[in-house]
Design an enzyme around this catalytic site. Structure first.
Site, mmCIF file in Angstrom:
data_model
loop_
_atom_site.group_PDB
_atom_site.id
_atom_site.type_symbol
_atom_site.label_atom_id
_atom_site.label_comp_id
_atom_site.label_asym_id
_atom_site.label_seq_id
_atom_site.Cartn_x
_atom_site.Cartn_y
_atom_site.Cartn_z
ATOM 1 N N ARG A 56 0.836 -1.210 0.000
ATOM 2 C CA ARG A 56 0.000 0.000 0.000
ATOM 3 C C ARG A 56 0.871 1.261 0.000
ATOM 4 O O ARG A 56 0.503 2.269 -0.579
ATOM 5 C CB ARG A 56 -0.983 0.005 1.176
ATOM 6 C CG ARG A 56 -1.831 1.266 1.232
ATOM 7 C CD ARG A 56 -3.135 1.170 2.026
ATOM 8 N NE ARG A 56 -3.123 0.252 3.136
ATOM 9 C CZ ARG A 56 -2.464 0.427 4.284
ATOM 10 N NH1 ARG A 56 -1.769 1.531 4.484
ATOM 11 N NH2 ARG A 56 -2.499 -0.488 5.233
ATOM 12 N N TYR A 109 -15.758 17.106 -16.370
ATOM 13 C CA TYR A 109 -16.251 15.728 -16.345
ATOM 14 C C TYR A 109 -17.340 15.596 -15.274
ATOM 15 O O TYR A 109 -17.172 16.074 -14.155
ATOM 16 C CB TYR A 109 -15.055 14.818 -16.041
ATOM 17 C CG TYR A 109 -15.403 13.369 -15.850
ATOM 18 C CD1 TYR A 109 -15.864 12.608 -16.915
ATOM 19 C CD2 TYR A 109 -15.279 12.759 -14.611
ATOM 20 C CE1 TYR A 109 -16.188 11.269 -16.740
ATOM 21 C CE2 TYR A 109 -15.592 11.429 -14.431
ATOM 22 C CZ TYR A 109 -16.049 10.685 -15.493
ATOM 23 O OH TYR A 109 -16.376 9.372 -15.322
ATOM 24 N N ASP A 181 -7.042 19.029 -15.331
ATOM 25 C CA ASP A 181 -7.366 17.663 -15.746
ATOM 26 C C ASP A 181 -6.932 17.546 -17.208
ATOM 27 O O ASP A 181 -7.536 18.128 -18.106
ATOM 28 C CB ASP A 181 -8.872 17.413 -15.578
ATOM 29 C CG ASP A 181 -9.273 15.974 -15.905
ATOM 30 O OD1 ASP A 181 -8.556 15.321 -16.682
ATOM 31 O OD2 ASP A 181 -10.309 15.517 -15.393
ATOM 32 N N LYS A 206 -8.108 6.368 -19.778
ATOM 33 C CA LYS A 206 -8.394 6.866 -21.114
ATOM 34 C C LYS A 206 -7.142 6.763 -22.003
ATOM 35 O O LYS A 206 -6.680 5.683 -22.248
ATOM 36 C CB LYS A 206 -8.938 8.294 -21.009
ATOM 37 C CG LYS A 206 -9.993 8.476 -19.884
ATOM 38 C CD LYS A 206 -11.276 7.715 -20.125
ATOM 39 C CE LYS A 206 -12.208 7.674 -18.906
ATOM 40 N NZ LYS A 206 -12.566 8.954 -18.334
HETATM 41 C C1 LIG Z 1 -13.014 9.458 -17.037
HETATM 42 C C2 LIG Z 1 -12.597 10.786 -16.581
HETATM 43 C C3 LIG Z 1 -12.321 11.045 -15.222
HETATM 44 C C4 LIG Z 1 -12.533 10.009 -14.147
HETATM 45 O O1 LIG Z 1 -11.627 8.954 -14.266
HETATM 46 P P1 LIG Z 1 -11.936 7.431 -13.826
HETATM 47 O O2 LIG Z 1 -10.698 6.720 -14.208
HETATM 48 O O3 LIG Z 1 -13.156 6.992 -14.575
HETATM 49 O O4 LIG Z 1 -12.175 7.457 -12.346
HETATM 50 C C5 LIG Z 1 -11.889 12.316 -14.890
HETATM 51 N N1 LIG Z 1 -11.734 13.284 -15.811
HETATM 52 C C6 LIG Z 1 -11.999 13.074 -17.114
HETATM 53 C C7 LIG Z 1 -11.809 14.182 -18.090
HETATM 54 C C8 LIG Z 1 -12.443 11.832 -17.549
HETATM 55 O O5 LIG Z 1 -12.715 11.632 -18.842
#
Ligand SMILES: *Cc1c(COP(=O)(O)O)cnc(C)c1O
Length: 392
Positions: A56, A109, A181, A206
């Site tokens: 962890r 998001y 982000d 992604k």
């Molecule tokens: C999918 C996404 C998230 C969240 O990520 P997870 O891996 O699904 O928890 C945050 N920001 C953006 C722009 C996203 O497309």
């Protein structure tokens, strides 16, 4: 904690393959192994080999990914989490306290908004939603309790572009942390830390993972004190990337540069085809000269990425039909994989923001343009549009 020695280099494509990826010292294995182990032997009490104690707190496979990710974003510290939202949660808890305030963009998001609104809201953290293109509105939204400016560019799903350098200046003048982000662009196209931002957030699910086979999140930042706080929170609360997930993400990250080139080429061709198509009201793609954020995107991004959204001329019914009629584009949430996906945001990814100021218009469809043959992708969308309109 031990950091693996990395190949001395500064070019992105080389770093992607070598940063944190030294061959295994014991066996010479070119690919560092998946350290699928929860704990590590001690040579006498406290005698750790390479700083590893319990999975962890740290694991070598996770360290390899964190080193690679930090190198690609041009930051000092990388942290890998079990999901993008777990990364956001850890960052938020490290920075804000009850009574504090966050300014967020009006097209972030849906899950980010839900986390800030419904989870942090219950703990007494307030927020204001603003259009990040309106710099005066951003300035006005900042209060003495504001701790953080949350930027997402390009944004999800309307592909809004925010000026990272300008917004960061506003944030810093008011003593706030500027968070970006960077999920949609990825570090192959845009590196927010080099534009002044303090923290980069990723859903590594992604483009970074890139193959729709792992859920993961990441943070990259420079400040040692903040890193210590976030890493302590990750250790104490436990939302770590598991070894197998970290290894898959590292494998994906190695090819990010070439993937983003092809994603951008394919999406650019599709956007041009759709721009002016009789079945389409608006194409949201920053690579089009008509996009309101095109000039800023062209200065802060090296390419325009693989995501685009369209507003369909026939309204909700045609938009829904279109999303169900494509064949190469598969109907699914998520994005950034090698395969093309179509998503109907208002009832799928963004259902959680229905009825709020972040609600997505019902005639909008989002496309994650994959690495398939561009002509076949264009033909698929053209055919589905024709079918959707005919059945109206
Ligand atoms: C999918 C996404 C998230 C969240 O990520 P997870 O891996 O699904 O928890 C945050 N920001 C953006 C722009 C996203 O497309």
């Amino acid at each position: 904690m031990a950091k693996k020695k990395s190949t001395p280099t500064s070019a992105f494509a080389t770093l992607a393959i070598h940063a944190g990826q030294d061959h295994d010292a014991a066996t010479g294995a070119v690919i560092p192994p998946i350290f699928q182990s929860s704990t590590f032997v001690q040579d006498g009490i406290g005698g750790l080999r390479g700083g590893y104690e319990y999975g962890r707190s740290a694991n070598p496979t996770r360290t390899a990914l964190e080193t690679q990710l930090a190198a690609l974003e041009g930051g000092q510290h990388g942290l890998a989490f079990s999901s993008g939202l777990a990364a956001e949660d850890a960052l938020l808890r490290a920075v804000v306290r009850p009574g504090d305030h966050i300014v967020i963009g009006n097209d972030v998001y849906g899950g980010t908004y839900r986390l800030i609104n419904r989870i942090f809201g219950d703990w007494g953290v307030e927020h204001t939603v603003v259009d990040l293109a309106d710099l005066r509105a951003v300035d006005k939204a900042i209060t003495p309790r504001t701790k953080m400016l949350w930027i997402e560019t390009p944004s999800n799903p309307l592909m809004k572009i925010s000026d990272i350098a300008e917004l960061t200046e506003i944030a810093h003048a008011a003593g706030l942390l500027a968070v970006v982000d960077n999920t949609f662009a990825s570090p192959a196209l845009q590196r927010p830390l080099t534009l002044g931002a303090d923290v980069v957030v990723h859903s590594m699910t992604k483009y970074i993972g890139g193959h729709s086979d792992v859920i993961g999140g990441g943070l990259v930042l420079d400040d040692d004190e903040l890193e210590e706080k976030v890493r302590f929170l990750q250790f104490a609360a436990g939302a770590i990337a598991a070894p197998m997930e970290a290894w898959l993400t590292t494998r994906g990250l190695k090819t990010l540069d070439v993937r983003m080139q092809r994603h951008s080429e394919n999406a650019g061709r599709l956007a041009e085809f759709l721009d002016g198509h009789s079945g389409i009201e608006t194409v949201y793609y920053p690579g089009l000269a008509s996009h309101p954020g095109h000039t800023i995107a062209a200065t802060q991004m090296s390419r325009f990425g693989g995501m685009l959204s369209i507003a369909v001329a026939g309204g909700e019914r045609v938009a829904r039909r279109f999303a169900e009629k494509t064949r190469v584009f598969q109907l699914a949430e998520s994005l950034g994989g090698v395969e093309s996906l179509v998503n109907y945001p208002s009832a799928m990814t963004h259902a959680s923001v229905a009825g709020t100021e972040l609600a997505v218009p019902p005639n909008v469809v989002r496309l994650s343009v994959g690495l398939e043959d561009a002509d076949e992708l264009i033909a698929d969308v053209d055919r589905a549009l024709a079918k959707a309109v005919k059945q109206r």
